[in-house]
Design an enzyme around this catalytic site. Structure first.
Site, PDB file in Angstrom:
ATOM      1  N   CYS A  92       0.841  -1.212   0.000  1.00  0.00           N
ATOM      2  CA  CYS A  92       0.000   0.000   0.000  1.00  0.00           C
ATOM      3  C   CYS A  92       0.876   1.263   0.000  1.00  0.00           C
ATOM      4  O   CYS A  92       1.832   1.371   0.768  1.00  0.00           O
ATOM      5  CB  CYS A  92      -0.907  -0.011   1.229  1.00  0.00           C
ATOM      6  SG  CYS A  92      -2.027   1.397   1.255  1.00  0.00           S
ATOM      7  N   CYS A 151       0.533   4.832   6.868  1.00  0.00           N
ATOM      8  CA  CYS A 151      -0.108   4.691   8.191  1.00  0.00           C
ATOM      9  C   CYS A 151       0.867   3.974   9.148  1.00  0.00           C
ATOM     10  O   CYS A 151       1.257   2.820   8.886  1.00  0.00           O
ATOM     11  CB  CYS A 151      -1.398   3.893   8.069  1.00  0.00           C
ATOM     12  SG  CYS A 151      -2.472   4.503   6.746  1.00  0.00           S
ATOM     13  N   CYS A 204       0.500   0.232  10.277  1.00  0.00           N
ATOM     14  CA  CYS A 204      -0.007  -0.795   9.364  1.00  0.00           C
ATOM     15  C   CYS A 204       1.071  -1.669   8.729  1.00  0.00           C
ATOM     16  O   CYS A 204       1.985  -1.182   8.049  1.00  0.00           O
ATOM     17  CB  CYS A 204      -0.839  -0.145   8.268  1.00  0.00           C
ATOM     18  SG  CYS A 204      -1.637  -1.399   7.217  1.00  0.00           S
ATOM     19  N   CYS A 255     -16.304  -9.319   5.790  1.00  0.00           N
ATOM     20  CA  CYS A 255     -15.710  -8.036   5.412  1.00  0.00           C
ATOM     21  C   CYS A 255     -14.446  -8.266   4.586  1.00  0.00           C
ATOM     22  O   CYS A 255     -13.539  -8.974   5.023  1.00  0.00           O
ATOM     23  CB  CYS A 255     -15.370  -7.237   6.668  1.00  0.00           C
ATOM     24  SG  CYS A 255     -14.582  -5.665   6.276  1.00  0.00           S
ATOM     25  N   CYS A 294     -19.430  -6.367   3.819  1.00  0.00           N
ATOM     26  CA  CYS A 294     -18.731  -5.136   4.150  1.00  0.00           C
ATOM     27  C   CYS A 294     -17.438  -5.119   3.336  1.00  0.00           C
ATOM     28  O   CYS A 294     -16.879  -6.179   3.055  1.00  0.00           O
ATOM     29  CB  CYS A 294     -18.419  -5.119   5.646  1.00  0.00           C
ATOM     30  SG  CYS A 294     -17.547  -3.632   6.179  1.00  0.00           S
ATOM     31  N   CYS A 301     -19.455   1.825   8.471  1.00  0.00           N
ATOM     32  CA  CYS A 301     -18.680   1.165   9.522  1.00  0.00           C
ATOM     33  C   CYS A 301     -17.441   2.031   9.705  1.00  0.00           C
ATOM     34  O   CYS A 301     -16.618   2.141   8.793  1.00  0.00           O
ATOM     35  CB  CYS A 301     -18.306  -0.244   9.069  1.00  0.00           C
ATOM     36  SG  CYS A 301     -17.198  -1.079  10.212  1.00  0.00           S
ATOM     37  N   ARG A 360     -17.785  -2.749  17.877  1.00  0.00           N
ATOM     38  CA  ARG A 360     -17.004  -3.975  17.656  1.00  0.00           C
ATOM     39  C   ARG A 360     -15.668  -3.928  18.394  1.00  0.00           C
ATOM     40  O   ARG A 360     -14.874  -2.999  18.219  1.00  0.00           O
ATOM     41  CB  ARG A 360     -16.768  -4.194  16.153  1.00  0.00           C
ATOM     42  CG  ARG A 360     -16.035  -5.503  15.848  1.00  0.00           C
ATOM     43  CD  ARG A 360     -16.072  -5.882  14.375  1.00  0.00           C
ATOM     44  NE  ARG A 360     -17.425  -5.762  13.878  1.00  0.00           N
ATOM     45  CZ  ARG A 360     -17.823  -4.787  13.063  1.00  0.00           C
ATOM     46  NH1 ARG A 360     -16.969  -3.907  12.625  1.00  0.00           N
ATOM     47  NH2 ARG A 360     -19.076  -4.724  12.684  1.00  0.00           N
TER      48      ARG A 360
HETATM   49  N1  SAM Z   1      -6.658   0.474   3.171  1.00  0.00           N
HETATM   50  C1  SAM Z   1      -7.935   0.676   3.713  1.00  0.00           C
HETATM   51  C2  SAM Z   1      -7.996   1.808   4.703  1.00  0.00           C
HETATM   52  O1  SAM Z   1      -7.006   2.178   5.283  1.00  0.00           O
HETATM   53  O2  SAM Z   1      -9.098   2.322   4.888  1.00  0.00           O
HETATM   54  C3  SAM Z   1      -8.543  -0.554   4.335  1.00  0.00           C
HETATM   55  C4  SAM Z   1      -7.713  -1.508   5.126  1.00  0.00           C
HETATM   56  S1  SAM Z   1      -7.006  -0.880   6.615  1.00  0.00           S
HETATM   57  C5  SAM Z   1      -5.954  -2.217   7.062  1.00  0.00           C
HETATM   58  C6  SAM Z   1      -8.349  -0.946   7.777  1.00  0.00           C
HETATM   59  C7  SAM Z   1      -8.082  -0.544   9.191  1.00  0.00           C
HETATM   60  O3  SAM Z   1      -7.329  -1.518   9.856  1.00  0.00           O
HETATM   61  C8  SAM Z   1      -7.338   0.719   9.450  1.00  0.00           C
HETATM   62  O4  SAM Z   1      -8.104   1.872   9.278  1.00  0.00           O
HETATM   63  C9  SAM Z   1      -6.941   0.546  10.914  1.00  0.00           C
HETATM   64  O5  SAM Z   1      -7.955   1.050  11.758  1.00  0.00           O
HETATM   65  C10 SAM Z   1      -6.866  -0.981  11.069  1.00  0.00           C
HETATM   66  N2  SAM Z   1      -5.498  -1.430  11.335  1.00  0.00           N
HETATM   67  C11 SAM Z   1      -4.502  -1.551  10.446  1.00  0.00           C
HETATM   68  N3  SAM Z   1      -3.379  -1.984  11.045  1.00  0.00           N
HETATM   69  C12 SAM Z   1      -3.656  -2.128  12.354  1.00  0.00           C
HETATM   70  C13 SAM Z   1      -2.895  -2.533  13.495  1.00  0.00           C
HETATM   71  N4  SAM Z   1      -1.614  -2.851  13.404  1.00  0.00           N
HETATM   72  N5  SAM Z   1      -3.521  -2.589  14.687  1.00  0.00           N
HETATM   73  C14 SAM Z   1      -4.827  -2.246  14.801  1.00  0.00           C
HETATM   74  N6  SAM Z   1      -5.589  -1.859  13.752  1.00  0.00           N
HETATM   75  C15 SAM Z   1      -5.011  -1.794  12.550  1.00  0.00           C
HETATM   76  C1  DTB Z   2     -11.098  -2.482  11.296  1.00  0.00           C
HETATM   77  O1  DTB Z   2     -11.454  -1.458  11.919  1.00  0.00           O
HETATM   78  N1  DTB Z   2     -10.184  -3.354  11.719  1.00  0.00           N
HETATM   79  C2  DTB Z   2      -9.989  -4.397  10.763  1.00  0.00           C
HETATM   80  C3  DTB Z   2     -11.029  -4.060   9.658  1.00  0.00           C
HETATM   81  N2  DTB Z   2     -11.580  -2.830  10.118  1.00  0.00           N
HETATM   82  C4  DTB Z   2     -10.630  -4.030   8.259  1.00  0.00           C
HETATM   83  C5  DTB Z   2      -8.583  -4.574  10.335  1.00  0.00           C
HETATM   84  C6  DTB Z   2      -7.614  -4.834  11.470  1.00  0.00           C
HETATM   85  C7  DTB Z   2      -6.263  -5.040  10.898  1.00  0.00           C
HETATM   86  C8  DTB Z   2      -5.252  -5.409  11.938  1.00  0.00           C
HETATM   87  C9  DTB Z   2      -3.889  -5.594  11.356  1.00  0.00           C
HETATM   88  C10 DTB Z   2      -3.781  -6.669  10.329  1.00  0.00           C
HETATM   89  O2  DTB Z   2      -4.254  -7.814  10.559  1.00  0.00           O
HETATM   90  O3  DTB Z   2      -3.171  -6.426   9.274  1.00  0.00           O
HETATM   91 FE1  SF4 Z   3      -2.821   1.201   3.384  1.00  0.00          FE
HETATM   92 FE2  SF4 Z   3      -2.694   0.036   5.757  1.00  0.00          FE
HETATM   93 FE3  SF4 Z   3      -3.072   2.661   5.598  1.00  0.00          FE
HETATM   94 FE4  SF4 Z   3      -5.062   0.964   4.822  1.00  0.00          FE
HETATM   95  S1  SF4 Z   3      -4.246   1.221   6.892  1.00  0.00           S
HETATM   96  S2  SF4 Z   3      -4.335   2.805   3.761  1.00  0.00           S
HETATM   97  S3  SF4 Z   3      -3.822  -0.728   3.987  1.00  0.00           S
HETATM   98  S4  SF4 Z   3      -1.228   1.543   4.934  1.00  0.00           S
END
Ligand code: SAM
Ligand code: DTB
Ligand code: SF4
Length: 336
Positions: free
Chosen positions: A71, A75, A78, A115, A146, A206, A278
């Site tokens: 990506c 973030c 992430c 989802c 979702c 959501c 959730r």
């Molecule tokens: N790329 C899209 C976005 O950012 O909207 C969708 C996928 S992103 C992985 C969805 C959510 O996962 C993020 O907004 C964040 O709240 C959660 N997330 C990602 N990495 C995480 C982590 N290490 N611990 C907890 N939540 C995480």
């Molecule tokens: C949300 O709020 N949490 C989920 C879902 N929406 C997409 C994702 C959590 C991701 C946690 C880190 C991972 O497994 O990569």
């Molecule tokens: Fe990309 Fe992860 Fe950020 Fe979603 S949360 S926009 S997958 S870097």
């Protein structure tokens, strides 16, 4: 009736309101709620929960990463960001057959919501057409659908809704004042704009956030106030506890006091009384007792399945056993 409970009961209106109206939940009010004695806060949250839902029901929502890694966003939490070396390999978008199998397994295991997550900054037109096919596939199994695909352009949300999408997940993630400490490649307003498009297309929203990223209590209150002041507030509110992933800038973040996480759930329940709140990422590190407190604080949904997107989640047997031990059961909580 206490002030907070009375506000909760009288102030929620699912209909849209003009933007000029004063905010329903000033951040000071939300922060004052965080400051309540723990037992008092939980009592208030439990009262609101019982007024609005059958408190025994917990939604089981299963996640599938349909397009992983690579990506372009940065973030800081992430594992899927291309900016960090986390060992997550980038994949192409999954084919419908593979998604169908996963959705089928999720339904057999008892999930009612499925989802699909994609690690995009924003999907392109051709991506949306392909995801619409995936949505139709999952919907054919009778599951709630979702998707979380990043920022949407005009028209994308409508295509997804027409394919049978029920919810779009797009998190605000933090208070606006803290956002720049975590992400530099997009603005808070970009997230709000996508949420507007999702609402405008008639999809259910959501939207939640992450705690444990080094933010202050004031920032946590700021996140909840932002969510609760959306008009209307989201139908579904994922509260994630940071999963510390090696290679990300937040890998060494000090752990959050677990009671602070429970407080965040309670405040979300009180300010968004009819939402599904959730208990999301981070359950594997949490332990059963903290999760039980989260249910007591008004959580009525979990991510269910051995994996979140790229990180682990409690196995399904352990989750069903936990619900059983707590006298809870899987179902689709609907507001009274
Ligand atoms: N790329 C899209 C976005 O950012 O909207 C969708 C996928 S992103 C992985 C969805 C959510 O996962 C993020 O907004 C964040 O709240 C959660 N997330 C990602 N990495 C995480 C982590 N290490 N611990 C907890 N939540 C995480
Ligand atoms: C949300 O709020 N949490 C989920 C879902 N929406 C997409 C994702 C959590 C991701 C946690 C880190 C991972 O497994 O990569
Ligand atoms: Fe990309 Fe992860 Fe950020 Fe979603 S949360 S926009 S997958 S870097």
């Amino acid at each position: 009736m206490s002030d907070i409970v009375e506000r909760t009961v009288t102030l929620h209106r699912p209909a849209r309101r003009p933007a000029a109206l004063p905010q329903r939940w000033p951040v000071e009010t939300v922060e004052a709620m965080f400051d309540l004695p723990f037992a008092e806060l939980l009592h208030r949250a439990q009262t609101v929960h019982r007024e609005n839902f059958d408190p025994r029901l917990v939604e089981l929502a299963t996640l599938l990463s349909v397009k992983t890694g690579g990506c372009p966003e940065d973030c800081g939490y992430c594992p899927q960001s291309a900016h960090y070396d986390t060992g997550v390999d980038a994949t192409k978008l999954m084919e419908p057959g593979e998604v169908l199998q996963a959705a089928h397994r999720a339904r057999e295991a008892g999930a009612t919501r499925f989802c699909m997550g994609a690690a995009w900054r924003a999907p392109k037109d051709r991506d949306i057409e392909k995801v619409a096919d995936l949505v139709r596939t999952v919907k054919s199994l009778g599951l709630e659908t979702c998707a979380t695909l990043g920022m949407l352009e005009d028209g994308h949300a409508q295509i997804l809704r027409d394919a049978g999408l029920d919810y779009y997940n797009h998190n605000l993630d933090s208070a606006p004042e803290f956002y720049g400490d975590i992400i530099s490649t997009r603005e808070y307003q970009d997230r709000l704009d996508t949420l507007e498009r999702v609402r405008g297309a008639g999809l259910k929203v959501c939207c939640g956030g992450i705690v444990g990223m080094g933010e202050s209590r004031r920032h946590r209150a700021g996140l909840i106030a932002q969510l609760a002041n959306l008009q209307p507030y989201p139908e579904s509110v994922p509260i994630n506890h940071l999963v510390r992933v090696a290679g990300t800038p937040l890998a060494e973040q000090d752990p959050l006091d677990p009671f602070e996480f429970v407080r965040t759930i309670a405040v979300a329940r009180i300010t968004m009384p009819r939402a599904r709140v959730r208990l999301s990422a981070g359950r594997q590190q949490m332990g059963d007792a903290v999760q039980a407190l989260c249910f007591q604080a008004g959580a009525n949904s979990i991510f269910y399945g051995d994996k979140l997107l790229t990180t682990g989640n409690p196995d399904t047997g352990a989750d069903l056993s936990l619900l059983h031990r707590l006298g809870l059961r899987a179902g689709q909580p609907e507001p009274k």
